[in-house]
Scaffold this motif. Structure first.
Motif, PDB file in Angstrom:
ATOM      1  N   THR A  50     102.210  -8.099   7.272  1.00 18.08           N
ATOM      2  CA  THR A  50     102.642  -7.994   6.281  1.00 18.08           C
ATOM      3  C   THR A  50     100.905  -7.902   6.178  1.00 18.08           C
ATOM      4  O   THR A  50     100.072  -8.958   5.989  1.00 18.08           O
ATOM      5  N   LEU A  53     100.301  -8.277   0.121  1.00 18.50           N
ATOM      6  CA  LEU A  53     102.202  -8.536  -0.817  1.00 18.50           C
ATOM      7  C   LEU A  53     102.124  -8.817  -2.148  1.00 18.50           C
ATOM      8  O   LEU A  53     101.513 -10.054  -2.458  1.00 18.50           O
ATOM      9  N   ARG A  54     102.621  -7.923  -2.852  1.00 16.42           N
ATOM     10  CA  ARG A  54     102.330  -8.396  -4.803  1.00 16.42           C
ATOM     11  C   ARG A  54     104.110  -8.519  -5.194  1.00 16.42           C
ATOM     12  O   ARG A  54     104.741  -8.001  -4.930  1.00 16.42           O
ATOM     13  N   ALA A  60     108.551  -6.503  -5.329  1.00 17.01           N
ATOM     14  CA  ALA A  60     107.542  -6.553  -4.712  1.00 17.01           C
ATOM     15  C   ALA A  60     106.853  -5.660  -3.881  1.00 17.01           C
ATOM     16  O   ALA A  60     108.026  -4.461  -3.470  1.00 17.01           O
ATOM     17  N   TYR A  61     105.811  -5.436  -4.000  1.00 14.68           N
ATOM     18  CA  TYR A  61     105.010  -4.573  -2.964  1.00 14.68           C
ATOM     19  C   TYR A  61     104.514  -4.768  -1.681  1.00 14.68           C
ATOM     20  O   TYR A  61     103.522  -5.658  -2.418  1.00 14.68           O
ATOM     21  N   GLU A  62     104.610  -3.963  -1.140  1.00 12.45           N
ATOM     22  CA  GLU A  62     104.286  -4.314   0.479  1.00 12.45           C
ATOM     23  C   GLU A  62     103.197  -3.683   0.973  1.00 12.45           C
ATOM     24  O   GLU A  62     104.302  -2.323   1.244  1.00 12.45           O
ATOM     25  N   GLY A  64     101.656  -3.041   4.354  1.00  9.56           N
ATOM     26  CA  GLY A  64     102.398  -3.383   5.840  1.00  9.56           C
ATOM     27  C   GLY A  64     101.914  -2.263   7.281  1.00  9.56           C
ATOM     28  O   GLY A  64     100.995  -1.153   7.069  1.00  9.56           O
ATOM     29  N   TRP A  88     110.311  -3.201  -2.807  1.00  9.85           N
ATOM     30  CA  TRP A  88     111.204  -4.264  -1.865  1.00  9.85           C
ATOM     31  C   TRP A  88     111.966  -4.204  -3.941  1.00  9.85           C
ATOM     32  O   TRP A  88     111.005  -4.776  -5.030  1.00  9.85           O
TER      33      TRP A  88
END
Length: 107
Positions: A50, A53-54, A60-62, A64, A88
């Protein structure tokens, strides 16, 4: 690798997009895509990282990267690098699952 276990990362209404490939929608289609990919190649030492990540409430926004060795059936090992952005969402049962994912393999 177990395609069913991989599929558990995704929400039932997942949307999966990679440029040059058709959009994949729904958990069943993802399970089939994962099973097909795993039957076509041996996954050797692939790692997920990752990069950012926020989390904002139930979303949630990743950003990666997936990278490592893959051996397509009957071919030599090659290094694969796949960068992605995933959204997510916390599900009603409290588990986090990927709702949208957009990826780009390095060439």
């Amino acid at each position: 690798e177990d395609p069913t276990a991989v599929g558990r990362l995704y929400a039932d209404d997942i949307v999966y997009m990679v440029p040059g490939q058709g959009e994949v929608r729904g958990r069943q289609a993802i399970d089939e895509m994962e099973a097909q990919g795993l039957s076509a190649a041996d996954i050797l030492d692939v790692e997920h990282a990752t990069d950012a990540l926020r989390v904002y409430g139930d979303l949630a926004y990743e950003l990666g990267t997936v990278a490592g060795g893959v051996r397509p059936k009957g071919q030599p090992v090659k290094t694969v690098v796949f960068r992605y952005m995933a959204r997510w969402k916390r599900q009603p049962d409290g588990r986090w699952r990927i709702e949208y994912i957009v990826g780009e393999p390095e060439r």
